[in-house]
Design an enzyme around this catalytic site. Structure first.
Site, PDB file in Angstrom:
ATOM      1  N   ASP A 244      41.648  18.128  31.105  1.00 34.72           N
ATOM      2  CA  ASP A 244      42.360  19.446  30.713  1.00 34.72           C
ATOM      3  C   ASP A 244      42.329  19.982  29.960  1.00 34.72           C
ATOM      4  OD1 ASP A 244      45.017  19.741  32.118  1.00 34.72           O
ATOM      5  OD2 ASP A 244      45.359  19.955  30.104  1.00 34.72           O
ATOM      6  N   VAL A 246      40.109  22.663  28.903  1.00 34.90           N
ATOM      7  CA  VAL A 246      38.975  22.403  27.885  1.00 34.90           C
ATOM      8  C   VAL A 246      39.266  23.687  27.003  1.00 34.90           C
ATOM      9  CG1 VAL A 246      37.954  20.965  29.481  1.00 34.90           C
ATOM     10  CG2 VAL A 246      37.328  23.223  29.851  1.00 34.90           C
ATOM     11  N   HIS A 247      39.317  24.807  27.200  1.00 35.17           N
ATOM     12  CA  HIS A 247      39.534  25.817  26.537  1.00 35.17           C
ATOM     13  C   HIS A 247      40.635  25.606  25.824  1.00 35.17           C
ATOM     14  CE1 HIS A 247      42.512  25.648  30.118  1.00 35.17           C
ATOM     15  NE2 HIS A 247      43.344  26.673  28.997  1.00 35.17           N
ATOM     16  N   GLU A 281      38.953  21.744  33.890  1.00 35.57           N
ATOM     17  CA  GLU A 281      39.480  22.566  34.097  1.00 35.57           C
ATOM     18  C   GLU A 281      39.983  23.967  33.008  1.00 35.57           C
ATOM     19  OE1 GLU A 281      44.509  23.923  34.223  1.00 35.57           O
ATOM     20  OE2 GLU A 281      43.552  22.183  32.968  1.00 35.57           O
ATOM     21  N   ASP A 306      40.101  28.911  39.920  1.00 33.45           N
ATOM     22  CA  ASP A 306      41.315  29.338  39.916  1.00 33.45           C
ATOM     23  C   ASP A 306      41.291  30.579  40.922  1.00 33.45           C
ATOM     24  OD1 ASP A 306      43.349  27.284  38.872  1.00 33.45           O
ATOM     25  OD2 ASP A 306      43.648  28.161  36.772  1.00 33.45           O
ATOM     26  N   ASP A 307      40.735  31.172  40.581  1.00 33.99           N
ATOM     27  CA  ASP A 307      39.962  32.096  41.202  1.00 33.99           C
ATOM     28  C   ASP A 307      40.243  32.293  42.857  1.00 33.99           C
ATOM     29  OD1 ASP A 307      40.137  33.532  38.876  1.00 33.99           O
ATOM     30  OD2 ASP A 307      38.217  34.942  39.102  1.00 33.99           O
ATOM     31  N   HIS A 310      43.758  32.153  43.154  1.00 36.32           N
ATOM     32  CA  HIS A 310      44.233  33.105  43.480  1.00 36.32           C
ATOM     33  C   HIS A 310      44.124  33.927  44.482  1.00 36.32           C
ATOM     34  CE1 HIS A 310      45.676  31.672  39.420  1.00 36.32           C
ATOM     35  NE2 HIS A 310      44.455  32.136  39.082  1.00 36.32           N
ATOM     36  N   GLN A 378      49.324  25.365  40.147  1.00 37.07           N
ATOM     37  CA  GLN A 378      50.256  26.328  41.421  1.00 37.07           C
ATOM     38  C   GLN A 378      51.191  25.871  42.448  1.00 37.07           C
ATOM     39  OE1 GLN A 378      48.662  28.974  39.937  1.00 37.07           O
ATOM     40  NE2 GLN A 378      46.489  27.979  39.090  1.00 37.07           N
ATOM     41  N   GLY A 380      54.227  23.191  41.177  1.00 39.67           N
ATOM     42  CA  GLY A 380      54.771  22.576  39.522  1.00 39.67           C
ATOM     43  C   GLY A 380      55.091  23.901  38.807  1.00 39.67           C
ATOM     44  N   ASN A 381      53.994  24.696  38.458  1.00 35.17           N
ATOM     45  CA  ASN A 381      54.528  25.421  37.512  1.00 35.17           C
ATOM     46  C   ASN A 381      55.392  26.630  37.542  1.00 35.17           C
ATOM     47  OD1 ASN A 381      54.055  24.449  34.944  1.00 35.17           O
ATOM     48  ND2 ASN A 381      51.877  25.041  35.837  1.00 35.17           N
TER      49      ASN A 381
END
Length: 576
Positions: A244, A246-247, A281, A306-307, A310, A378, A380-381
């Protein structure tokens, strides 16, 4: 039985059988004590610096009384596995399926989830990705508030329950990927920081204090994380880990924690003689994460992309708020289908700066990018947890599924997506502490009020009804509309398995072109044509058409080098 705990700056006693016993400290900061006869099933706790409070073991394998209760000795060797012939599942060519144990079935347990595994086998997926299952406080949670990084949540079935689930998956040919959270501790019941400097002296992320990866005593903290990861893979037989955010792992050492983890997991994989997968992630758009260590990268096997999400989401829905602002055009989708990232050293209006790093299409295989139309974040948030099925027509849902499952990346479905589930998946918590519950409730409403949502429209995450609404309704499977989407997903996954072109990870072979509301993706001798318009369109395929392999709607007409598509439809063809 030997009891051990790392507490380099504390004095520790073992509380067992109603009495406290002195432990011996080693030069390494570990306290140890042998207690003959204290076998599996024995409850124990630790007492620090003469305090009377009994704290659970930071490395507890079993918390049957919850995260605040005593730890219990657990014997990994006692479980009888039946997967001795399991050789694993590699990520290339696979389809992932993300599920949350608590809402996958009404019972919300590992054993109840086992009863639905045949559905996943029939669907054709290869790897089941579980949202975090480590112990948390309360009776319901997404899993990202975990307090014990070694113990499965008792409400789901505890250690044996997770093992039964993994064993049952392997018996059906399904691999298991486990979502793990190492960037923060949960807000309640995480006692590890009381024993040692597990938290950084300064710094935080959106979920709490930063973990100490590069400060004083960081070696012990890193070992805590590495041993946790190895334990899930070794002791629970899982086939991979999804790491989860990692950034949010702040590490300025010469060898990043992720590279160290990849090195140790590779060694374990060699020993077990089965593939073990690490999926990050990350919002950095940095291919170094998934570049092999031999080439100077960290050596992880894949990362969420994610790109791709999106680009597909904004195109199909027309939404352009927030981080969707730069996405939504057909040219944007072409960019991500050919090169994985849209932001690749390019301007991001959402961030107000350049973002990302280009992917070398010649050397970076597409399977290292996990792509999805939906996932827990994408959906739940979003303020009301609405799925794509709540905002898209059935035709566009089918187009999206076709583009995802015939694309060059590793596709992932979110539970219920395959039949266009009507149930939302909302953000829910079950914090028993009133102050924490209210803070989460207010924070959620404040977050979405900034985006124009009325407070009354945002579900209360603490309300049990929010959790109940998010549980899958399996009675939908055979209902009109749902059954049709499920059949399409089955056919798409089967076609992906049949045609080598559709699992070919070579991004340099992907060709994409588009016109007004139409898109073509060429994959070797196959082509995928999509019509996003509400009107019929004829799409040029630039080569003679041999056969129609799959169509999302009736009425497709194949010409010599083109195809006539009904409104909001897609087709997969084979060239002559």
């Amino acid at each position: 039985m030997r009891f051990e705990v790392w507490a380099p700056e504390q004095t520790v006693r073992l509380r067992i059988g109603g009495t406290d016993r002195d432990m011996t400290r080693g030069d390494d900061g570990w306290w140890r004590l042998d207690v003959p006869g204290a076998g599996p099933g024995t409850d124990y706790a630790y007492v620090l610096d003469g305090n009377d409070a009994a704290l659970p073991d930071p490395r507890s394998r079993w918390q049957p009384a919850g995260v605040h209760g005593p730890s219990r000795v657990y014997d990994h060797a006692a479980f009888v596995w039946t997967d001795g012939g399991w050789t694993g599942r590699q990520l290339p060519g696979s389809v992932l399926y993300e599920l949350h144990v608590g809402t996958f079935t009404p019972q919300g347990t590992f054993d109840a989830a086992i009863d639905r595994l045949d559905h996943l086998v029939d669907l054709g997926v290869d790897l089941v990705q579980l949202l975090p299952v480590n112990a948390f406080n309360g009776d319901r949670n997404w899993g990202y508030d975990g307090a014990c990084w070694y113990a499965p949540h008792e409400g789901y079935g505890g250690p044996d329950g997770l093992k039964r689930f993994v064993d049952a998956c392997h018996g059906r040919g399904l691999g298991v990927v486990l979502d793990v959270v190492y960037n923060h501790f949960g807000p309640s019941g995480a006692y590890a920081p009381a024993f040692a400097p597990y938290l950084a002296a300064s710094g935080s992320n959106p979920w709490g204090a930063a973990v100490n990866l590069d400060g004083p005593r960081a070696d012990g903290v890193r070992r805590y994380i590495l041993d946790s990861a190895l334990a899930w893979l070794r002791d629970y037989h899982v086939d991979g880990l999804r790491l989860d955010a990692v950034h949010a792992l702040v590490d300025h050492t010469a060898t990043h924690l992720l590279e160290e983890l990849a090195t140790e997991v590779a060694a374990l994989s060699a020993h077990l003689r089965r593939p073990l997968t690490l999926i990050a992630e990350s919002d950095l758009n940095d291919p170094r994460l998934i570049t092999p260590r031999e080439a100077g990268g960290y050596g992880l096997q894949a990362q969420w992309d994610d790109d791709v999400h999106h680009a597909l989401h904004a195109l199909l829905t027309g939404e352009r708020q927030g981080y969707y602002a730069d996405f939504g055009s057909l040219d944007c989708l072409r960019t991500v289908l050919e090169g994985a990232f849209f932001h690749a050293g390019t301007w991001s209006s959402f961030r107000g700066r350049r973002h990302g790093r280009p992917v070398d299409r010649r050397t970076m295989p597409g399977h290292r990018f996990v792509a999805y139309l939906q996932n827990h974040d994408q959906i739940g948030n979003r303020a009301v947890g609405d799925r794509l099925s709540a905002v898209l027509s059935p035709g566009l849902l089918k187009v999206g599924a076709t583009l995802l499952l015939t694309g060059p990346f590793t596709p992932m479905l979110f539970m219920g997506e395959e039949w266009a589930a009507d149930t939302p998946w909302q953000f829910f918590t079950g914090h028993p502490e009133a102050d924490l519950a209210e803070a989460v409730r207010r924070g959620r409403r404040r977050e979405f009020a900034a985006h124009g949502w009325a407070e009354g429209d945002v579900p209360d995450p603490q309300d049990p009804a929010t959790f109940a609404r998010s549980t899958l309704d399996w009675s939908e499977l055979d209902k009109p509309g749902h059954a049709e989407l499920l059949d399409l997903h089955r056919r798409l996954i089967a076609l992906r398995r049949e045609r080598a072109e559709l699992t070919d990870p070579d991004l340099s072979r992907v060709q994409v072109w588009h016109g007004e509301d139409v898109l073509v993706v060429r994959r070797g001798r196959c082509a995928v044509a999509a019509n996003l318009s509400a009107e019929s369109r004829t799409v040029g395929l630039r080569a003679p058409v041999g056969a129609v392999l799959l169509a999302t709607e009736p009425g497709v007409l194949a010409g010599d080098d083109s195809v006539a598509l009904p409104p909001e439809s897609a087709v997969v063809v084979e060239y002559r």
